[in-house]
Design a protein around this motif. Structure first.
Motif, PDB file in Angstrom:
ATOM      1  N   LEU A   7      20.066-117.470   0.209  1.00  0.00           N
ATOM      2  CA  LEU A   7      20.298-116.464   1.185  1.00  0.00           C
ATOM      3  C   LEU A   7      19.694-115.259   0.673  1.00  0.00           C
ATOM      4  O   LEU A   7      20.132-114.786  -0.354  1.00  0.00           O
ATOM      5  CB  LEU A   7      21.536-116.432   1.538  1.00  0.00           C
ATOM      6  N   ASN A   8      18.875-114.546   1.392  1.00  0.00           N
ATOM      7  CA  ASN A   8      18.349-113.242   1.037  1.00  0.00           C
ATOM      8  C   ASN A   8      19.438-112.298   1.602  1.00  0.00           C
ATOM      9  O   ASN A   8      19.648-111.827   2.667  1.00  0.00           O
ATOM     10  CB  ASN A   8      17.208-112.897   1.657  1.00  0.00           C
ATOM     11  N   ALA A   9      20.644-112.135   0.941  1.00  0.00           N
ATOM     12  CA  ALA A   9      21.929-111.370   1.098  1.00  0.00           C
ATOM     13  C   ALA A   9      21.582-110.011   0.327  1.00  0.00           C
ATOM     14  O   ALA A   9      21.470-109.803  -0.676  1.00  0.00           O
ATOM     15  CB  ALA A   9      23.136-111.974   0.860  1.00  0.00           C
ATOM     16  N   ALA A  28      19.197-100.512   8.336  1.00  0.00           N
ATOM     17  CA  ALA A  28      19.022-101.668   8.642  1.00  0.00           C
ATOM     18  C   ALA A  28      17.754-102.187   9.121  1.00  0.00           C
ATOM     19  O   ALA A  28      17.187-103.269   8.853  1.00  0.00           O
ATOM     20  CB  ALA A  28      19.932-101.776  10.146  1.00  0.00           C
ATOM     21  N   ALA A  29      17.053-101.213   9.812  1.00  0.00           N
ATOM     22  CA  ALA A  29      15.493-101.686   9.988  1.00  0.00           C
ATOM     23  C   ALA A  29      14.576-101.901   8.567  1.00  0.00           C
ATOM     24  O   ALA A  29      13.920-102.798   8.666  1.00  0.00           O
ATOM     25  CB  ALA A  29      14.784-100.424  10.695  1.00  0.00           C
ATOM     26  N   ARG A  30      14.982-101.116   7.484  1.00  0.00           N
ATOM     27  CA  ARG A  30      14.239-101.469   6.371  1.00  0.00           C
ATOM     28  C   ARG A  30      14.697-102.807   5.760  1.00  0.00           C
ATOM     29  O   ARG A  30      13.886-103.492   5.231  1.00  0.00           O
ATOM     30  CB  ARG A  30      14.661-100.139   5.284  1.00  0.00           C
ATOM     31  N   ALA A  31      16.053-103.110   5.787  1.00  0.00           N
ATOM     32  CA  ALA A  31      16.620-104.298   5.305  1.00  0.00           C
ATOM     33  C   ALA A  31      15.995-105.782   6.217  1.00  0.00           C
ATOM     34  O   ALA A  31      15.347-106.434   5.445  1.00  0.00           O
ATOM     35  CB  ALA A  31      18.021-104.295   5.465  1.00  0.00           C
ATOM     36  N   ALA A  32      15.864-105.493   7.284  1.00  0.00           N
ATOM     37  CA  ALA A  32      15.413-106.558   8.179  1.00  0.00           C
ATOM     38  C   ALA A  32      13.823-106.818   7.769  1.00  0.00           C
ATOM     39  O   ALA A  32      13.217-107.802   7.987  1.00  0.00           O
ATOM     40  CB  ALA A  32      15.506-106.318   9.692  1.00  0.00           C
ATOM     41  N   TRP A  39      23.539-108.717   5.685  1.00  0.00           N
ATOM     42  CA  TRP A  39      23.543-107.255   5.344  1.00  0.00           C
ATOM     43  C   TRP A  39      24.907-106.715   5.350  1.00  0.00           C
ATOM     44  O   TRP A  39      25.874-107.170   6.454  1.00  0.00           O
ATOM     45  CB  TRP A  39      22.535-106.281   6.160  1.00  0.00           C
ATOM     46  N   ALA A  40      25.279-105.829   4.449  1.00  0.00           N
ATOM     47  CA  ALA A  40      26.588-105.093   4.452  1.00  0.00           C
ATOM     48  C   ALA A  40      26.007-103.630   4.178  1.00  0.00           C
ATOM     49  O   ALA A  40      25.300-103.305   3.140  1.00  0.00           O
ATOM     50  CB  ALA A  40      27.432-105.544   3.631  1.00  0.00           C
ATOM     51  N   LEU A  41      26.625-102.830   4.821  1.00  0.00           N
ATOM     52  CA  LEU A  41      26.725-101.109   4.502  1.00  0.00           C
ATOM     53  C   LEU A  41      28.190-101.067   3.729  1.00  0.00           C
ATOM     54  O   LEU A  41      28.889-101.139   4.118  1.00  0.00           O
ATOM     55  CB  LEU A  41      26.693-100.312   5.666  1.00  0.00           C
ATOM     56  N   THR A  42      27.756-100.335   2.609  1.00  0.00           N
ATOM     57  CA  THR A  42      28.974-100.041   1.647  1.00  0.00           C
ATOM     58  C   THR A  42      29.070 -98.558   1.401  1.00  0.00           C
ATOM     59  O   THR A  42      28.781 -98.281  -0.049  1.00  0.00           O
ATOM     60  CB  THR A  42      29.088-101.186   0.374  1.00  0.00           C
ATOM     61  N   ASP A  43      29.126 -97.665   2.152  1.00  0.00           N
ATOM     62  CA  ASP A  43      29.181 -96.438   1.913  1.00  0.00           C
ATOM     63  C   ASP A  43      30.389 -96.146   1.106  1.00  0.00           C
ATOM     64  O   ASP A  43      31.578 -96.711   0.942  1.00  0.00           O
ATOM     65  CB  ASP A  43      29.466 -95.585   2.946  1.00  0.00           C
ATOM     66  N   ALA A  63      22.583-111.116  10.382  1.00  0.00           N
ATOM     67  CA  ALA A  63      24.201-111.276  10.168  1.00  0.00           C
ATOM     68  C   ALA A  63      24.713-110.117   9.454  1.00  0.00           C
ATOM     69  O   ALA A  63      24.021-109.456   8.711  1.00  0.00           O
ATOM     70  CB  ALA A  63      24.317-112.573   9.580  1.00  0.00           C
ATOM     71  N   PHE A  64      25.985-109.712   9.853  1.00  0.00           N
ATOM     72  CA  PHE A  64      26.447-108.372   9.198  1.00  0.00           C
ATOM     73  C   PHE A  64      27.953-108.810   8.495  1.00  0.00           C
ATOM     74  O   PHE A  64      28.619-109.652   9.294  1.00  0.00           O
ATOM     75  CB  PHE A  64      26.781-107.453  10.278  1.00  0.00           C
ATOM     76  N   LEU A  65      28.380-108.159   7.404  1.00  0.00           N
ATOM     77  CA  LEU A  65      29.800-107.913   6.894  1.00  0.00           C
ATOM     78  C   LEU A  65      30.023-106.402   6.859  1.00  0.00           C
ATOM     79  O   LEU A  65      29.024-105.604   6.624  1.00  0.00           O
ATOM     80  CB  LEU A  65      29.715-108.791   5.495  1.00  0.00           C
ATOM     81  N   SER A  66      31.094-106.194   7.266  1.00  0.00           N
ATOM     82  CA  SER A  66      31.548-105.009   7.023  1.00  0.00           C
ATOM     83  C   SER A  66      31.612-104.724   5.453  1.00  0.00           C
ATOM     84  O   SER A  66      31.998-105.807   4.706  1.00  0.00           O
ATOM     85  CB  SER A  66      33.041-104.716   7.870  1.00  0.00           C
ATOM     86  N   GLY A  67      31.616-103.436   5.259  1.00  0.00           N
ATOM     87  CA  GLY A  67      31.758-103.154   3.542  1.00  0.00           C
ATOM     88  C   GLY A  67      31.912-101.762   3.160  1.00  0.00           C
ATOM     89  O   GLY A  67      31.856-100.925   4.176  1.00  0.00           O
ATOM     90  N   VAL A  68      32.355-101.528   2.041  1.00  0.00           N
ATOM     91  CA  VAL A  68      32.931-100.278   1.665  1.00  0.00           C
ATOM     92  C   VAL A  68      32.669-100.360   0.156  1.00  0.00           C
ATOM     93  O   VAL A  68      32.814-101.440  -0.600  1.00  0.00           O
ATOM     94  CB  VAL A  68      34.418 -99.786   1.972  1.00  0.00           C
TER      95      VAL A  68
END
Length: 296
Positions: A7-9, A28-32, A39-43, A63-68
């Protein structure tokens, strides 16, 4: 969703909500566009961009996962712990992250005062120009200002000359404890992951082993193996450590900026096949895009 290592995660990147240069929507646009499927955003120490990231990911078909990414002090050094798949409304997590963010402004003003002593003036105000969230002013924002004024050619040179431990602009900060960070993530229903362990160059083998042991004992369940911060040799080293400690493996570019990052979103090698992907622990927390939910 395919839960295999193929999987390309991409489960580690940063937006303007912390120290990245792109908005959650642009990330998100760049990742897609680069073929990311999960994908997860982990600020850093901040979850304020998650709702925007989720909406943009789903609009782009990911698909999305919450992240930090939580800043931790361990053995006198700063270590980062990524949290994935948690409930971002959990009060314990939110309070913990708020307490971790506290003190950044005072530290930043001390850094500016130290930089002024070596001829770099106005650094606090200059760094603020690069900050999307003033509560999260960091060394990266100072580095961008120092490049702007011509004192260094790029941010890597800034860190080497001014912002690393022992250099003129370095000011330490006491972050969360390892146990607290893992507990916040775990109690919010998520999985804690050691971020880019190959970056902690001041750890000898004994301290690194202690980090993995204590992390596992606190309930941590994953480690980044394939990351933009690791060499190919480190992929193998941390794959072996994941197996030794019974940890799942994560994959993330640690992307901050098109101009600064070593690896683009979604461009990493796949995980070694003998590992358990961290997303296999998070199947119930993965949020598919609306079209996938409708077809299910």
């Amino acid at each position: 969703m395919n839960s295999t290592a193929l999987l390309n995660a991409d489960l580690h990147c940063h937006s303007t909500v912390s120290d990245g240069t792109l908005s959650p929507e642009a990330l998100a646009a760049r990742a897609a566009a680069n073929g990311v499927e999960l994908w997860a955003l982990t600020d850093h120490d901040e979850i304020g961009g998650i709702a925007r990231a989720r909406a943009a990911a789903h609009a782009a078909g990911m698909a999305f996962l919450s992240g930090v990414e939580v800043s931790v002090t361990f053995a006198g050094e700063t270590v980062h712990i990524v949290g994935l798949g948690f409930d971002e409304n959990d009060p314990g997590l939110r309070h913990g992250l708020e307490s971790t963010r506290g003190g950044r402004e005072g530290r930043a003003r001390e850094m500016a005062a130290e930089l002024a002593k070596v001829g770099i003036h106005g650094a606090f105000e200059g760094a603020l120009k690069y900050v999307g969230n003033p509560d999260l002013i960091s060394r990266t924002h100072f580095a961008r200002y120092i490049v702007e004024v011509g004192a260094c050619s790029d941010t890597a040179e800034v860190f080497r000359k001014y912002l690393a431990d022992g250099k003129p602009g370095f000011v330490p900060h006491r972050w969360a404890s390892l146990g607290d960070a893992v507990r916040w993530i775990r109690d919010a229903g998520g999985v804690a992951v050691i971020a880019h362990p190959g970056r902690y160059h001041r750890f000898d083998a004994t301290k690194e082993y202690a980090l993995f042991c204590e992390f596992r004992d606190h309930g941590g369940r994953g480690v980044e193996v394939v990351t933009g911060s690791h060499t190919a040799a480190e992929y193998g080293k941390y794959a072996d450590m994941a197996i030794e400690f019974g940890l799942a493996a994560s994959r993330g570019s640690d992307f901050h900026s098109p101009a600064e990052s070593r690896t683009d979103l979604g461009r990493l090698p796949i995980l070694p096949g003998q590992l358990t992907p961290v997303w296999s622990l998070l199947q119930e927390r993965i949020e598919p895009p609306p079209a996938a939910r409708a077809a299910a």
